[in-house]
Design a protein around this motif. Structure first.
Motif, short mmCIF file in Angstrom:
data_model
loop_
_atom_site.label_atom_id
_atom_site.label_comp_id
_atom_site.label_asym_id
_atom_site.label_seq_id
_atom_site.Cartn_x
_atom_site.Cartn_y
_atom_site.Cartn_z
N LYS A 127 0.96 -0.72 0.42
CA LYS A 127 -0.09 -0.08 -0.40
C LYS A 127 0.64 1.11 0.27
O LYS A 127 1.60 1.83 0.96
N MET A 128 0.34 2.01 -1.28
CA MET A 128 1.53 3.02 -0.82
C MET A 128 0.27 4.37 -0.99
O MET A 128 -0.62 4.78 -1.80
N GLU A 129 -0.14 5.49 0.37
CA GLU A 129 -0.96 6.20 0.05
C GLU A 129 -0.51 7.78 0.61
O GLU A 129 1.00 8.01 0.98
N ARG A 130 -1.13 9.01 -0.39
CA ARG A 130 -0.48 9.74 -0.14
C ARG A 130 -0.03 10.46 1.45
O ARG A 130 -0.82 9.96 1.91
N ASN A 131 1.52 11.18 1.46
CA ASN A 131 1.18 11.61 3.16
C ASN A 131 1.07 10.28 4.37
O ASN A 131 0.51 10.71 5.75
#
Length: 184
Positions: A127-131
């Motif tokens: 999982k790569m989410e912003r901030n």
């Protein structure tokens, strides 16, 4: 008696146990199939959905193996019925992770990316989410294999004590150091 070794293991519905020749225990469940060789001195019995491990004597070696094999079998029962899940978090500027099937690609601040091929028994999700810090979610029915894979991934960049950068488990408390400016 060993406090851990004498505890019975209750088998949930959907889990089948077979005690084969040479004391090889095979467990089948909804999450997969696991095998474990148990020392021939110990006796493994299955009665009315309960798995028990018994030892012949109170020798030091038998006492040690009693609790060990009971714990291993208990972990196998939990693994084939529910499974195990570990989450790793990448803390650091520019640290990224992605997966393509069973190949994990890690960008950890080195001059090159690290590619790691995971065993087919381990399911991986990234999982790569912003901030937010990137996450690696690993699932498997084999607790020992899952721990080895997590240790291998973590060994690429262990968390350092000053800023906390590196690969750590979600929820892990790190011992932090204050640094040079703490005395001023």
């Amino acid at each position: 008696m060993s406090r851990i070794g004498k505890l019975p293991i209750s088998l949930p519905s959907g889990v089948a146990v077979t005690v084969g020749e040479d004391n090889v225990i095979t467990l089948k469940g909804p999450k997969g199939e696991l095998k474990q060789h148990v020392n021939p001195d110990l006796k493994v019995e299955v009665e009315n959905g309960v798995l028990t491990v018994a030892r012949p004597t109170d020798d030091k070696e038998h006492r040690a193996m009693h609790g060990l094999y009971r714990s291993l079998l208990n972990n196998m029962v939990i693994g084939v019925s529910e499974g195990f899940k570990k989450e790793l978090e990448l803390v650091g500027v520019g640290y990224r992770v992605s997966n393509n099937g069973q190949i994990l690609e890690l960008s950890l601040g080195y001059t090159h990316n690290i590619f790691l091929e995971l065993p087919k028994e381990v399911k991986v999700e990234t999982k790569m989410e912003r901030n937010k810090n990137p996450l690696i979610i690993l699932e498997s029915s084999d607790k020992q294999l899952l721990g080895q894979v997590c240790a291998k991934i973590r060994s690429f960049r262990k968390p350092e004590p000053y800023k906390g950068k590196g690969i750590k488990f979600v929820g892990e408390q790190l011992r932090r150091k204050s640094g040079k400016t703490a005395g001023k």
